[in-house]
Enzyme design. Structure first.
Site, PDB file in Angstrom:
ATOM      1  N   HIS A  97      50.478  45.752  45.032  1.00 48.35           N
ATOM      2  CA  HIS A  97      49.063  46.100  45.188  1.00 48.35           C
ATOM      3  C   HIS A  97      48.418  46.113  43.808  1.00 48.35           C
ATOM      4  O   HIS A  97      49.053  46.447  42.804  1.00 48.35           O
ATOM      5  CB  HIS A  97      48.925  47.473  45.865  1.00 48.35           C
ATOM      6  N   GLU A 137      43.233  40.260  47.645  1.00 46.42           N
ATOM      7  CA  GLU A 137      42.269  41.328  47.333  1.00 46.42           C
ATOM      8  C   GLU A 137      41.756  41.160  45.904  1.00 46.42           C
ATOM      9  O   GLU A 137      42.478  41.481  44.951  1.00 46.42           O
ATOM     10  CB  GLU A 137      42.938  42.709  47.422  1.00 46.42           C
TER      11      GLU A 137
HETATM   12  O1  G3P Z   1      44.649  48.158  49.972  1.00 51.51           O
HETATM   13  C1  G3P Z   1      43.342  48.100  50.372  1.00 51.51           C
HETATM   14  C2  G3P Z   1      42.420  48.046  49.269  1.00 51.51           C
HETATM   15  O2  G3P Z   1      42.854  47.894  47.997  1.00 51.51           O
HETATM   16  C3  G3P Z   1      41.020  47.774  49.547  1.00 51.51           C
HETATM   17  O3  G3P Z   1      40.409  48.974  49.275  1.00 51.51           O
HETATM   18  O4  G3P Z   1      38.729  50.673  49.527  1.00 51.51           O
HETATM   19  O5  G3P Z   1      38.048  48.296  49.197  1.00 51.51           O
HETATM   20  O6  G3P Z   1      39.062  48.999  51.365  1.00 51.51           O
HETATM   21  P1  G3P Z   1      38.970  49.243  49.870  1.00 51.51           P
END
Ligand code: G3P
Length: 216
Positions: free
Chosen positions: A89, A137
């Site tokens: 992550h 992400e």
């Molecule tokens: O692991 C999920 C993440 O990093 C995304 O975070 O708060 O943008 O949904 P968020």
């Protein structure tokens, strides 16, 4: 196909310890087989209480049992009846060689890895390892209000093609808040989303989860 929803509890105060248990109690009432709950290591014992829910770890290390202080090994997770974990992550990055070893090991042990990546180069590098999932992400969108599906549609489409080639499921995450964000991600080729603040930081997390996947 039903979207796969991975909810990352992170280390938010309302989502560790008693908070994690309370949230799982609520989510249990609407649980589905395509929902996954990524908990802090110290809360993974809750699997024994919420046995019917898909509970994942937020991270793991590449070592097995032994003199490895502070480690989270795949072996210990499996002994806790936890059969999946996020890896690499953006808030818990891991060295490349450890990623390779862990993904290879996961296949021998029937363990599910959600391998997080930050950009299209990492999708290209890691899809060929064929983890169960790749979660794209972009770090600058994490925790914000702009969804990855609106900000990076071209990259999601490209990532989806690469993942399809290697038979890897693609998740996308960062800034996902609404049903529209989820639907757009699916249209672009994702099989689901990885979401944290959109649910965990909402005043009514269970309503938010429902609003994502159930027609109102
Ligand atoms: O692991 C999920 C993440 O990093 C995304 O975070 O708060 O943008 O949904 P968020």
């Amino acid at each position: 196909m039903e979207p796969e929803i991975f909810i990352n509890f992170k280390h938010y105060e309302n989502a560790v310890g008693k908070g994690a248990e309370q949230l799982l109690n609520e989510f249990q009432t609407v649980n589905k087989k395509n929902y996954y709950y990524c908990l802090s290591y110290m809360d993974l014992y809750l699997k024994s209480k919420f046995n019917d829910m898909n509970i994942f770890s937020q991270s793991l290390d590449s070592n097995g049992y032994g003199a490895f202080t502070g480690s989270i090994s795949m072996d210990s997770l499996i002994d806790f009846h936890i059969h999946g974990s996020l890896l690499n992550h953006s808030e818990k990055r891991v060295k490349g060689e450890d990623i390779i070893n862990t993904v290879n090991n996961s296949k021998k042990k029937g363990f599910t890895i959600v391998l997080c990546v930050e950009n299209i180069e990492e999708v290209k590098d890691y899809a060929k390892l064929a983890p169960s999932y790749i979660a794209y992400e972009p770090p600058n969108l994490i925790g914000g209000n702009v969804s990855v599906s609106s900000a990076k549609p071209d990259i999601i489409e490209e990532a989806a093609k690469i993942c399809e080639h290697y038979d890897v499921n693609l998740l996308v995450g960062a800034g996902v808040k609404t049903r529209l964000d989820l639907e757009k991600s699916m249209e672009l080729g994702a099989s689901g989303v990885l979401i944290a603040s959109g649910i965990i930081r909402d005043p009514k997390p269970i309503n938010k989860l429902n609003s994502l996947t159930n027609l109102q």
